[in-house]
Design an enzyme around this catalytic site. Structure first.
Site, PDB file in Angstrom:
ATOM      1  N   ASP A  39      -3.853   2.237   5.455  1.00 45.54           N
ATOM      2  CA  ASP A  39      -3.955   0.513   5.028  1.00 45.54           C
ATOM      3  C   ASP A  39      -2.707   0.223   4.879  1.00 45.54           C
ATOM      4  O   ASP A  39      -1.664   0.799   4.627  1.00 45.54           O
ATOM      5  CB  ASP A  39      -4.211   0.955   3.573  1.00 45.54           C
ATOM      6  CG  ASP A  39      -5.057  -0.735   3.683  1.00 45.54           C
ATOM      7  OD1 ASP A  39      -3.876  -1.482   3.371  1.00 45.54           O
ATOM      8  OD2 ASP A  39      -5.686  -0.969   2.939  1.00 45.54           O
ATOM      9  N   ILE A  40      -2.426  -1.283   5.432  1.00 54.66           N
ATOM     10  CA  ILE A  40      -1.478  -1.653   5.857  1.00 54.66           C
ATOM     11  C   ILE A  40      -0.185  -2.307   4.795  1.00 54.66           C
ATOM     12  O   ILE A  40       0.393  -2.831   4.811  1.00 54.66           O
ATOM     13  CB  ILE A  40      -1.313  -2.446   6.818  1.00 54.66           C
ATOM     14  CG1 ILE A  40      -2.010  -4.207   6.866  1.00 54.66           C
ATOM     15  CG2 ILE A  40      -1.506  -2.613   8.044  1.00 54.66           C
ATOM     16  CD1 ILE A  40      -1.643  -5.212   7.322  1.00 54.66           C
ATOM     17  N   ASN A  95     -16.468  -2.385  -0.059  1.00 51.93           N
ATOM     18  CA  ASN A  95     -16.506  -3.480   0.114  1.00 51.93           C
ATOM     19  C   ASN A  95     -17.792  -4.703   0.699  1.00 51.93           C
ATOM     20  O   ASN A  95     -17.673  -4.284   2.329  1.00 51.93           O
ATOM     21  CB  ASN A  95     -15.279  -4.940  -0.370  1.00 51.93           C
ATOM     22  CG  ASN A  95     -14.621  -3.970  -0.597  1.00 51.93           C
ATOM     23  OD1 ASN A  95     -14.289  -3.613  -2.873  1.00 51.93           O
ATOM     24  ND2 ASN A  95     -12.989  -4.260  -0.873  1.00 51.93           N
ATOM     25  N   GLY A 129     -14.881  -8.948  -1.859  1.00 49.00           N
ATOM     26  CA  GLY A 129     -13.314  -8.855  -1.194  1.00 49.00           C
ATOM     27  C   GLY A 129     -13.407  -8.198  -0.129  1.00 49.00           C
ATOM     28  O   GLY A 129     -12.183  -7.570   0.628  1.00 49.00           O
ATOM     29  N   SER A 181     -12.126  -8.423   3.569  1.00 44.80           N
ATOM     30  CA  SER A 181     -11.532  -9.463   4.178  1.00 44.80           C
ATOM     31  C   SER A 181     -11.764  -9.007   5.861  1.00 44.80           C
ATOM     32  O   SER A 181     -11.407 -10.358   6.431  1.00 44.80           O
ATOM     33  CB  SER A 181     -10.312  -9.364   4.765  1.00 44.80           C
ATOM     34  OG  SER A 181      -9.671  -7.939   4.456  1.00 44.80           O
ATOM     35  N   HIS A 220     -15.652  -1.292   6.364  1.00 44.50           N
ATOM     36  CA  HIS A 220     -14.686   0.344   5.974  1.00 44.50           C
ATOM     37  C   HIS A 220     -14.342   0.582   4.871  1.00 44.50           C
ATOM     38  O   HIS A 220     -15.486   0.207   4.099  1.00 44.50           O
ATOM     39  CB  HIS A 220     -13.273  -0.809   6.534  1.00 44.50           C
ATOM     40  CG  HIS A 220     -13.340  -0.863   5.955  1.00 44.50           C
ATOM     41  ND1 HIS A 220     -13.744  -3.187   5.993  1.00 44.50           N
ATOM     42  CD2 HIS A 220     -12.651  -2.145   5.133  1.00 44.50           C
ATOM     43  CE1 HIS A 220     -13.734  -3.927   5.878  1.00 44.50           C
ATOM     44  NE2 HIS A 220     -12.709  -3.213   4.110  1.00 44.50           N
ATOM     45  N   HIS A 238     -12.464   2.528   2.249  1.00 37.44           N
ATOM     46  CA  HIS A 238     -11.067   2.607   1.164  1.00 37.44           C
ATOM     47  C   HIS A 238     -11.499   3.999   1.183  1.00 37.44           C
ATOM     48  O   HIS A 238     -11.239   4.641   0.169  1.00 37.44           O
ATOM     49  CB  HIS A 238     -10.849   1.720   0.752  1.00 37.44           C
ATOM     50  CG  HIS A 238     -10.392   0.595   1.077  1.00 37.44           C
ATOM     51  ND1 HIS A 238      -8.958  -0.264   0.896  1.00 37.44           N
ATOM     52  CD2 HIS A 238     -11.547  -0.569   1.517  1.00 37.44           C
ATOM     53  CE1 HIS A 238      -9.444  -1.487   1.895  1.00 37.44           C
ATOM     54  NE2 HIS A 238     -10.640  -1.863   1.672  1.00 37.44           N
TER      55      HIS A 238
END
Length: 112
Positions: free
Chosen positions: A30-31, A85, A91, A93, A98, A100
């Site tokens: 994750d960035i 999400n 949340g 975005s 995906h 997390h």
């Protein structure tokens, strides 16, 4: 989808720090990490979110969960959180399914 951020990452148009890749999915750091270990796992086929999982694409989702378990074991993680999400209020975005994967710190409950 041509305007999807994650589809562009899969196509190699946007760089990522890969954790794992196969024909079905891609995992990358994750960035904006929210834990010492924080990576995403995405399907290479565009699926908008968990809300779009069907009998036709469920095998890809099951494979992603297997990849998560295998990668966490490889990283020596025996405690971690997997989050997906669904929708803006929750949340999400990027409108591409995906997961997390977060680890390396205490996770509070309830989240958010």
């Amino acid at each position: 989808m041509s305007d999807c951020l994650f589809c562009k990452i899969i196509a190699g148009e946007i760089p990522s720090s890969k954790v794992y890749e196969d024909d079905v999915c891609l995992a990358f750091h994750d960035i904006d990490p929210q834990a010492p270990t924080h990576f995403l796992v995405i399907p290479k086929t565009h699926i908008g979110s968990v809300a779009e999982v069907t009998e036709d694409n469920a095998a890809a989702v099951a494979h992603m969960l297997t990849v998560i378990a295998r990668q966490c074991k490889k990283l020596g993680l025996d405690s971690y959180r997997v989050v997906s999400n669904i929708g803006a209020q929750a949340g999400q975005s990027v409108p591409h399914l995906h997961f997390h994967v977060l680890a390396g710190r205490d996770m509070t409950w309830p989240p958010g």
